[in-house]
Design a protein around this motif. Structure first.
Motif, PDB file in Angstrom:
ATOM      1  N   UNK A   1     -18.720 -70.123  52.355  1.00  0.00           N
ATOM      2  CA  UNK A   1     -19.647 -70.789  51.590  1.00  0.00           C
ATOM      3  C   UNK A   1     -18.797 -71.915  51.632  1.00  0.00           C
ATOM      4  N   UNK A   2     -19.419 -72.949  51.594  1.00  0.00           N
ATOM      5  CA  UNK A   2     -18.657 -74.197  50.935  1.00  0.00           C
ATOM      6  C   UNK A   2     -20.025 -75.178  50.265  1.00  0.00           C
ATOM      7  N   UNK A   3     -19.031 -76.021  49.609  1.00  0.00           N
ATOM      8  CA  UNK A   3     -20.046 -77.031  49.266  1.00  0.00           C
ATOM      9  C   UNK A   3     -19.275 -78.315  50.180  1.00  0.00           C
ATOM     10  N   UNK A   4     -19.809 -79.385  50.601  1.00  0.00           N
ATOM     11  CA  UNK A   4     -19.722 -80.401  50.694  1.00  0.00           C
ATOM     12  C   UNK A   4     -19.593 -81.587  49.482  1.00  0.00           C
ATOM     13  N   UNK A   5     -18.539 -81.863  49.773  1.00  0.00           N
ATOM     14  CA  UNK A   5     -18.724 -83.379  48.877  1.00  0.00           C
ATOM     15  C   UNK A   5     -18.066 -84.290  49.308  1.00  0.00           C
ATOM     16  N   UNK A  18     -18.738 -81.059  39.474  1.00  0.00           N
ATOM     17  CA  UNK A  18     -18.468 -80.315  40.752  1.00  0.00           C
ATOM     18  C   UNK A  18     -17.586 -79.198  41.647  1.00  0.00           C
ATOM     19  N   UNK A  19     -16.700 -79.332  41.525  1.00  0.00           N
ATOM     20  CA  UNK A  19     -15.178 -79.008  41.981  1.00  0.00           C
ATOM     21  C   UNK A  19     -15.623 -77.492  41.513  1.00  0.00           C
ATOM     22  N   UNK A  20     -15.520 -77.772  39.488  1.00  0.00           N
ATOM     23  CA  UNK A  20     -15.357 -76.247  38.786  1.00  0.00           C
ATOM     24  C   UNK A  20     -16.405 -75.465  39.042  1.00  0.00           C
ATOM     25  N   UNK A  21     -17.578 -76.212  39.367  1.00  0.00           N
ATOM     26  CA  UNK A  21     -18.845 -75.074  39.197  1.00  0.00           C
ATOM     27  C   UNK A  21     -18.987 -74.767  40.477  1.00  0.00           C
ATOM     28  N   UNK A  22     -18.152 -74.541  42.044  1.00  0.00           N
ATOM     29  CA  UNK A  22     -18.355 -74.659  42.976  1.00  0.00           C
ATOM     30  C   UNK A  22     -17.323 -73.126  42.938  1.00  0.00           C
ATOM     31  N   UNK A  23     -16.042 -73.609  42.256  1.00  0.00           N
ATOM     32  CA  UNK A  23     -14.808 -71.954  42.397  1.00  0.00           C
ATOM     33  C   UNK A  23     -15.269 -71.556  41.975  1.00  0.00           C
ATOM     34  N   UNK A  26     -16.781 -68.941  43.419  1.00  0.00           N
ATOM     35  CA  UNK A  26     -16.669 -68.472  44.701  1.00  0.00           C
ATOM     36  C   UNK A  26     -16.399 -69.623  46.177  1.00  0.00           C
ATOM     37  N   UNK A  27     -17.341 -70.878  45.745  1.00  0.00           N
ATOM     38  CA  UNK A  27     -17.610 -71.624  47.383  1.00  0.00           C
ATOM     39  C   UNK A  27     -16.066 -73.052  47.298  1.00  0.00           C
ATOM     40  N   UNK A  28     -15.918 -72.661  48.655  1.00  0.00           N
ATOM     41  CA  UNK A  28     -14.942 -74.059  48.439  1.00  0.00           C
ATOM     42  C   UNK A  28     -15.736 -74.894  49.159  1.00  0.00           C
ATOM     43  N   UNK A  29     -14.331 -75.345  48.949  1.00  0.00           N
ATOM     44  CA  UNK A  29     -15.255 -77.752  48.820  1.00  0.00           C
ATOM     45  C   UNK A  29     -14.797 -77.533  50.371  1.00  0.00           C
ATOM     46  N   UNK A  30     -15.395 -78.141  50.973  1.00  0.00           N
ATOM     47  CA  UNK A  30     -15.484 -79.049  52.256  1.00  0.00           C
ATOM     48  C   UNK A  30     -15.188 -80.337  51.694  1.00  0.00           C
ATOM     49  N   UNK A  31     -14.512 -81.341  52.405  1.00  0.00           N
ATOM     50  CA  UNK A  31     -14.258 -82.569  50.982  1.00  0.00           C
ATOM     51  C   UNK A  31     -14.587 -83.201  52.644  1.00  0.00           C
ATOM     52  N   UNK A  32     -15.507 -84.671  52.327  1.00  0.00           N
ATOM     53  CA  UNK A  32     -16.267 -85.684  52.983  1.00  0.00           C
ATOM     54  C   UNK A  32     -15.737 -86.647  53.177  1.00  0.00           C
ATOM     55  N   UNK A 110     -11.249 -77.149  53.397  1.00  0.00           N
ATOM     56  CA  UNK A 110     -11.081 -78.039  54.353  1.00  0.00           C
ATOM     57  C   UNK A 110     -11.718 -80.014  54.390  1.00  0.00           C
ATOM     58  N   UNK A 111     -11.375 -80.842  54.990  1.00  0.00           N
ATOM     59  CA  UNK A 111     -11.814 -81.588  55.442  1.00  0.00           C
ATOM     60  C   UNK A 111     -12.131 -82.529  55.924  1.00  0.00           C
TER      61      UNK A 111
END
Length: 175
Positions: A1-5, A18-23, A26-32, A110-111
């Motif tokens: 699962x990822x968070x797109x931010x 957002x990134x600390x909460x996602x990490x 256990x969510x990865x960050x999908x950078x847009x 990912x980005x």
């Protein structure tokens, strides 16, 4: 699962919550928009008219809005200047430097890059193998630091949040 931010050298505020909460969850960050609507590619210069062939030069309300936010921010131009310096020193393109920085950040898996042609796609994919050195990363971090207010995102607010995980001593010399 990822968070797109939205996340780039020009938009780092996602690091505050957002990134600390996602990490933590256990969510990865999908950078847009990791290239900040093209500003981090090095194709724009401060106080220069935008070409109609670029996103910032198009007559599109969303692009005009985001571009005006980037082009009026000193932090954007500081980041652009740092990306250009690191690119020149490393022999890589500004696009590759900006993408390497964002994809090496904690939690980023990912980005999302909008390449308009094969050349842009090839250049972006080449960034996958680029690892910036500590000095280059530090220079990019310093140039793009969003400098939050002392509370709730600056040192005092951070110490208060750390107190939950690390006990009252996390406030240290701040109190």
């Amino acid at each position: 699962m990822t968070l797109q931010a939205q996340y780039s050298l020009a938009t780092r505020e996602t690091e505050w919550e957002m990134i600390p909460a996602a990490r933590h969850n256990g969510l990865g960050i999908l950078a847009w928009s990791p290239l900040a609507s093209g500003f981090l590619t090095g194709k724009y210069a401060r106080d220069e008219n935008r070409s109609p062939g670029t996103r910032a030069g198009q007559d599109h309300a969303l692009y005009q809005y985001t571009s005006s936010n980037y082009e009026t921010s000193d932090r954007t131009w500081n980041a652009v200047d740092a990306v250009r310096r690191v690119a020149k020193e490393s022999g890589f393109s500004p696009t590759q430097v900006a993408l390497s920085w964002v994809t090496s950040r904690p939690g980023v898996v990912s980005a999302i890059v909008g390449a308009r042609n094969a050349r842009q796609l090839t250049e972006s994919l080449a960034a996958a193998g680029l690892r910036l050195g500590a000095d280059a990363t530090a220079a990019l971090d310093a140039a793009s630091d969003p400098n939050p207010a002392p509370y709730p995102y600056g040192p005092f607010g951070s110490a208060q949040r750390d107190r939950v995980a690390n006990g009252p001593e996390a406030l240290g010399a701040l109190v």
